[in-house]
Design an enzyme around this catalytic site. Structure first.
Site, mmCIF file in Angstrom:
data_model
loop_
_atom_site.group_PDB
_atom_site.id
_atom_site.type_symbol
_atom_site.label_atom_id
_atom_site.label_comp_id
_atom_site.label_asym_id
_atom_site.label_seq_id
_atom_site.Cartn_x
_atom_site.Cartn_y
_atom_site.Cartn_z
ATOM 1 N N THR A 14 0.866 -1.358 0.030
ATOM 2 C CA THR A 14 0.078 0.094 0.174
ATOM 3 C C THR A 14 1.013 1.279 -0.077
ATOM 4 O OG1 THR A 14 -1.727 1.048 1.079
ATOM 5 C CG2 THR A 14 -0.157 0.162 2.555
ATOM 6 N N HIS A 15 0.351 2.285 -0.614
ATOM 7 C CA HIS A 15 0.822 3.664 -0.329
ATOM 8 C C HIS A 15 0.139 4.480 0.662
ATOM 9 C CE1 HIS A 15 2.893 2.094 -3.791
ATOM 10 N NE2 HIS A 15 3.658 3.304 -4.104
ATOM 11 N N GLY A 18 -2.529 5.287 6.545
ATOM 12 C CA GLY A 18 -3.599 5.118 7.344
ATOM 13 C C GLY A 18 -3.590 3.595 7.246
ATOM 14 N N ASP A 75 -7.445 -6.606 -1.015
ATOM 15 C CA ASP A 75 -8.653 -5.935 -1.874
ATOM 16 C C ASP A 75 -10.067 -6.233 -1.182
ATOM 17 O OD1 ASP A 75 -8.356 -4.424 -4.569
ATOM 18 O OD2 ASP A 75 -9.985 -6.172 -5.203
ATOM 19 N N SER A 76 -10.693 -5.109 -1.652
ATOM 20 C CA SER A 76 -12.051 -5.278 -0.870
ATOM 21 C C SER A 76 -13.154 -4.367 -1.642
ATOM 22 C CB SER A 76 -12.127 -4.782 0.661
ATOM 23 O OG SER A 76 -11.447 -3.382 0.704
ATOM 24 N N LYS A 189 -18.031 -2.124 14.644
ATOM 25 C CA LYS A 189 -18.271 -2.210 13.306
ATOM 26 C C LYS A 189 -17.009 -2.948 12.783
ATOM 27 C CE LYS A 189 -16.950 -0.211 8.911
ATOM 28 N NZ LYS A 189 -16.145 0.889 7.996
#
Length: 209
Positions: A14-15, A18, A75-76, A189
């Protein structure tokens, strides 16, 4: 016997700072030192897959091959039953602003509206079942890999409700609940989310928890 992650460095494909922070916190108890692909200057590969699994593997394999280290990618997205699984891998793309619409970025209200508009075209009695999906892919430089799939089933509502979520959360009601993801406390959640489901499977397989 499936290969296991040991303690040491793990590249998170990832870049996004967060996302790196979130995943690092989850893996820290297992002795994993997480490094982002962005901090290593690795390019982001084109996500040309047609499924969540394919895209997660594309990202994990690219990071592993470029860094020489084990890598993790996710991936989502949202899959709506009545729309044949759409938006699926294009979940974020449906929120893409066009150049003539102002500053670049994501317009999630627009994306939610696209989904709702398509459902309304199918009639008032259409099945509104949907699910969030998350795929985690671990890849090693020699090509070996492992995949973990998580899912949170539910249904869609309209109009959007809640201020605590992001993306499609304001229109998604998880199964067994009456509130949308954007109305549920974030801690609660995260405990029932598709990502939590996928990570639970990864932890059980890789670390025996």
């Amino acid at each position: 016997m499936m290969r296991k992650l040991g303690g040491g460095s793990l590249v998170i494909a990832t870049h996004n700072a967060g996302k790196l922070k979130e995943i690092s916190a989850l893996l820290d108890p297992f002795g994993m030192k997480c490094i982002s692909a962005g901090s290593l200057g690795l390019p982001e590969p084109a996500e040309t897959g047609t499924t969540f699994v394919e895209n997660a593997l594309i990202k994990a394999r690219a990071a592993a091959e470029a860094s020489g280290l084990a890598s993790l990618a996710d991936d989502s997205g949202l899959a709506v039953d009545a729309l044949n699984g759409r938006p699926g891998v294009y979940t974020a793309d449906w929120a893409e602003r066009q150049h003539f619409e102002g500053e670049p970025g994501r317009d999630w209200y627009l994306a939610m509206g696209k989904v709702e508009g398509l459902l309304q075209q199918l009639g008032p009695d259409i099945d509104r079942s949907a699910a969030f999906h998350c795929v985690l892919a671990v890849a090693w430089p020699d090509g070996e890999h492992a995949v973990y799939e998580g899912k949170c089933p539910g249904s869609l509502t309209w109009p959007p409700r809640g201020e605590m979520g992001f993306g499609y959360d304001p229109v998604f009601i998880p199964a067994g609940r009456e509130q949308t993801f954007a109305e549920i406390d974030p801690t609660e959640k995260h405990a029932i989310s598709h990502r939590a489901d996928a990570f639970a499977k990864l932890f059980a397989d890789q670390f025996g928890t």
